[in-house]
Scaffold this motif. Structure first.
Motif, PDB file in Angstrom:
ATOM      1  N   ASN A  98      12.524 -35.614   9.362  1.00  0.00           N
ATOM      2  CA  ASN A  98      11.231 -35.761   9.593  1.00  0.00           C
ATOM      3  C   ASN A  98      10.951 -35.883  10.988  1.00  0.00           C
ATOM      4  OD1 ASN A  98      10.829 -36.336   6.883  1.00  0.00           O
ATOM      5  ND2 ASN A  98      11.956 -38.220   6.732  1.00  0.00           N
ATOM      6  N   GLU A 158       7.350 -23.650   7.453  1.00  0.00           N
ATOM      7  CA  GLU A 158       6.563 -24.382   6.268  1.00  0.00           C
ATOM      8  C   GLU A 158       6.945 -25.960   6.646  1.00  0.00           C
ATOM      9  OE1 GLU A 158       5.280 -23.170   3.380  1.00  0.00           O
ATOM     10  OE2 GLU A 158       5.474 -21.218   4.071  1.00  0.00           O
ATOM     11  N   GLU A 159       5.879 -26.780   6.155  1.00  0.00           N
ATOM     12  CA  GLU A 159       5.877 -28.083   6.566  1.00  0.00           C
ATOM     13  C   GLU A 159       7.385 -28.745   6.077  1.00  0.00           C
ATOM     14  OE1 GLU A 159       2.577 -30.578   5.615  1.00  0.00           O
ATOM     15  OE2 GLU A 159       3.872 -32.266   5.782  1.00  0.00           O
ATOM     16  N   SER A 160       7.740 -28.253   5.114  1.00  0.00           N
ATOM     17  CA  SER A 160       9.115 -28.984   4.538  1.00  0.00           C
ATOM     18  C   SER A 160      10.356 -28.673   5.470  1.00  0.00           C
ATOM     19  CB  SER A 160       9.331 -28.174   3.155  1.00  0.00           C
ATOM     20  OG  SER A 160       9.454 -27.006   3.183  1.00  0.00           O
ATOM     21  N   TYR A 162      10.119 -29.199   8.625  1.00  0.00           N
ATOM     22  CA  TYR A 162      10.358 -30.168   9.528  1.00  0.00           C
ATOM     23  C   TYR A 162       9.991 -31.624   9.272  1.00  0.00           C
ATOM     24  CZ  TYR A 162       5.509 -29.025  10.255  1.00  0.00           C
ATOM     25  OH  TYR A 162       3.918 -28.736   9.880  1.00  0.00           O
ATOM     26  N   PHE A 163       9.484 -31.719   7.944  1.00  0.00           N
ATOM     27  CA  PHE A 163       9.140 -32.835   7.530  1.00  0.00           C
ATOM     28  C   PHE A 163       9.446 -33.036   5.817  1.00  0.00           C
ATOM     29  CE2 PHE A 163       6.111 -36.288   6.001  1.00  0.00           C
ATOM     30  CZ  PHE A 163       6.565 -37.340   7.095  1.00  0.00           C
TER      31      PHE A 163
END
Length: 166
Positions: A98, A158-160, A162-163
């Protein structure tokens, strides 16, 4: 050797095997300092490390392009000269799930904003995997762009990546 010495030796060997079984065998051979060939025990498995690249002179439209090790056109930065331990840095980049604002600021302050100055440093994940029986493919994926006052996440990810949520 008397019977008492023999019994004592068997007892010591039993204790050693018990310790080995509890500490090493139950952790798939990976329990420091008893790791079996720690550098090679994961041979053949994909791996991820981190690298810092100086992208100050790279055009903005090329800055987020992945590359291979042989296509790398920018200079890597020796982070040890800034007091950053390479192994700790690589673990920080590859294992952080995260990338909150505080984590990104920690990355920026790790180098010291005064050291970055007007330059732009790209923190990239370096992924390697075995292809075929004897070839390794290494891909450098730009991840976080660090400047003296900000850290930018690769907008192409994609956001997934890095978070993953908390």
């Amino acid at each position: 050797m008397t019977k008492s010495h023999s019994r004592r030796a068997m007892k010591i060997i039993g204790i050693i095997l018990l310790c080995y079984g509890v500490l090493v065998a139950s952790h798939k051979g990976e329990f420091w300092p008893f790791s079996i060939y720690p550098m090679f025990s994961k041979a053949g498995n994909p791996w991820t490390r981190a690298i810092v690249l100086d992208v100050t002179n790279t055009p903005d439209d090329e800055i987020w392009e992945p590359s291979t090790l042989s296509d790398l056109s920018v200079e890597p930065i020796a982070i040890g000269s800034y007091g950053v331990d390479q192994i700790d840095f690589s673990n920080f980049i590859s294992k952080t799930e995260n990338w909150t604002e505080s984590r990104r600021n920690a990355l920026r302050t790790m180098f010291g904003p005064g050291n970055i100055g007007s330059e732009r440093w790209m923190t990239a994940k370096v992924n390697g995997r075995l292809v075929g029986a004897d070839s390794v493919v290494v891909v450098i994926q730009p991840f976080l762009l660090v400047t003296a006052d900000s850290v930018y996440v690769n907008p192409r990810l994609e956001e997934s990546d890095y978070f993953r949520g908390e």
